[in-house]
Design an enzyme around this catalytic site. Structure first.
Site, short mmCIF file in Angstrom:
data_model
loop_
_atom_site.label_atom_id
_atom_site.label_comp_id
_atom_site.label_asym_id
_atom_site.label_seq_id
_atom_site.Cartn_x
_atom_site.Cartn_y
_atom_site.Cartn_z
N ARG A 4 0.83 -1.20 0.00
CA ARG A 4 0.00 0.00 0.00
C ARG A 4 0.87 1.26 0.00
O ARG A 4 0.76 2.10 -0.89
CB ARG A 4 -0.94 -0.02 1.22
CG ARG A 4 -2.12 0.94 1.11
CD ARG A 4 -1.92 2.26 1.80
NE ARG A 4 -1.55 2.10 3.21
CZ ARG A 4 -1.03 3.07 3.92
NH1 ARG A 4 -0.80 4.26 3.37
NH2 ARG A 4 -0.70 2.87 5.18
N CYS A 39 4.58 9.22 2.86
CA CYS A 39 3.25 9.79 2.71
C CYS A 39 3.26 10.78 1.55
O CYS A 39 4.07 11.71 1.53
CB CYS A 39 2.84 10.51 4.00
SG CYS A 39 1.27 11.36 3.82
#
Lengths: 316, 316
Positions: free
Chosen positions: A16, A249
């Site tokens: 992910r 991120c």
């Protein structure tokens, strides 16, 4: 060393976090193969996809397809990440393990940039998730406090704000009669040092002595493994991490070495310190090497390049 | 956290360890510029060259030239590494700070592969160095135990062998009436975990409670910074490290991420934990970036890519 846990649980985030941020997008078949190979290593939970706006995270536009194509093992949980109700609904429609979770961000600015919602709006949305969990017989498991160690927009995040977020999460659980398994503190943008780990876990434990704590760490500034070790010393036995140190991120506003702490490096360190993980290190190293092949460039994991110490012991 | 030191001393190894192992050799002028720039950061000791057989380490063939060309600051020591008497004699003939040291290797096989001498032969040679130090009014400072945490040929290095080497070194010092400043334990090939740091430093301290300990660590398998932190917790305040994480032992028989622990990552972690180093972190980060430019590829340091936290504090 007496507080070192006997067994550490790894939630694998590589598919992910990695696919989300890597420049090269993979074919669905490669994403699936990557996930299936990790599932053979003994890892018990793999975050496979995220449900993001494809305009912001184009590499996850095929999340549904990936989730459907994985041949699943019974003893592994295949999860997805959502940050809004629409994402949760997508997850529910797929053959994924939907893990009941509450996700708050300690920094107001980061909350808005990452999810387009203020902290207050996020809190309200968590209640709607709780209702969806109830309607779908999904047990609440973990609460997450993102930017629990600092924020790349606001800088310092006061400990009090973190405690407030933990309290909010616990209250939501109580309100719906769903006790939490524990709270994850996430160093979303890689600010934490070992001293911060001790201080912040210490502050949470002082207030909620029996609360289980997990850590989601990024090795942005070289302190990742030192932070893992500081947490292990405090008995923390639950970590998010990524094979090969994949990740970062996409909304954190920094480039460079922003990946998650590296799964196989943690597993190596744990095994060498007689902490079990239930994971086959050599197999996990192969997954890390597969990630380099798939993404086409060197990744930051260390033990994948140097090899474990197994071969020296076989010689001896 | 009470044993954390107030001040940590860094011996910078980058120019020596980096140039020694990097594929691209630098021009003498670039080597000198690199060293001179590091000397402006507050680092007080820089290992600049090694005196090796140019057939084995061709990048150090110009060591004499480099040593002569450096414009030196009065408050910095510019050192070189020798592993045999001929190297020591070369060092003495140059405008370098010759630091009196004793260097033993805990693994017999590594000793032979690295220096072409058995442990017994090395011990004899150390005595001839002691005589040279005496004749040249050079004070003995540190003893080094190489492969103190494991060996890539022999595998495990028993703690007893390490203690024996420490004893040998201390005895040589005593024999020549030269007390040691302390002993460096070197994880030459990157086997150590934080548990090993605690166990081995613990074993040395049990026997010699007042002996000062330094660490020379390689981040070969991802545990480097965790090892630094484990040592800091034990009050260790002396580390060898390399800007940008340059380095690796050319004779260690493994490829991959074998560099030293990264100087600016250590400095970052120390400063963030209120441990002084006397080093200007931003200036050291610039040296790490210079190293990437000079060697022409990405280096493993983390904070050099992500940046320190200074800018977030200026915003706040």
């Amino acid at each position: 060393m007496s507080d070192l846990p006997k067994h550490v649980h790894i939630h694998e985030e590589g598919p992910r976090e990695g696919i989300q941020i890597e420049k090269r997008n993979l074919a669905v078949s490669d994403k699936v193969r990557f996930i299936e190979t990790i599932a053979e290593t003994g890892v018990k939970q793999i975050d496979c996809v995220s449900f993001m706006n494809p305009k912001r995270v184009p590499n996850m536009a095929d999340a549904d397809e990936v989730a459907k194509a994985i041949r699943k093992r019974d003893d592994v949980r295949y999860t997805g990440l959502w940050l809004n109700t629409r994402g949760l609904e997508r997850a529910l429609a797929l053959p994924l393990d939907v893990v009941g979770s509450i996700r708050m961000t300690a920094s107001e600015t980061f909350s808005v940039k990452n999810t387009n919602k203020t902290i207050a709006q996020t809190e309200a949305e968590q209640r709607s998730w709780m209702e969806i969990y109830r309607d779908n017989d999904i047990a609440l498991e973990w609460g997450y406090v993102m930017t629990a160690f600092g924020c790349s927009f606001e800088g310092e995040v006061p400990v009090e704000n973190v405690l407030k977020m933990v309290e909010t999460i616990l209250n939501i659980g109580t309100e719906y009669g769903q006790p939490l398994k524990g709270i994850y503190l996430a160093d979303t943008v890689g600010f934490a040092t070992p001293l911060d780990i001790e201080t912040r876990i210490g502050a949470v434990r002082e207030r909620w002595p029996d609360l289980k704590i997990g850590l989601h760490l990024h090795d942005t500034r070289g302190t990742g493994m030192a932070n893992v070790y500081a947490a292990l010393r405090m008995g923390v036995d639950q970590f998010d991490s990524s094979v090969a140190g994949l990740g970062g991120c996409p909304f954190a506003e920094h480039k460079g070495a922003a990946g998650n702490v590296c799964s196989e490096d943690i597993v190596f360190m744990c095994h060498e310190m007689d902490i079990e993980t239930g994971i086959d290190l050599e197999a996990l190293i192969e997954c890390a090497r597969m990630a380099e092949d798939l993404f086409g460039h060197e990744l930051p994991g260390k033990v994948m390049h140097a090899g474990s110490l197994q071969r020296f012991r076989q010689v001896a």
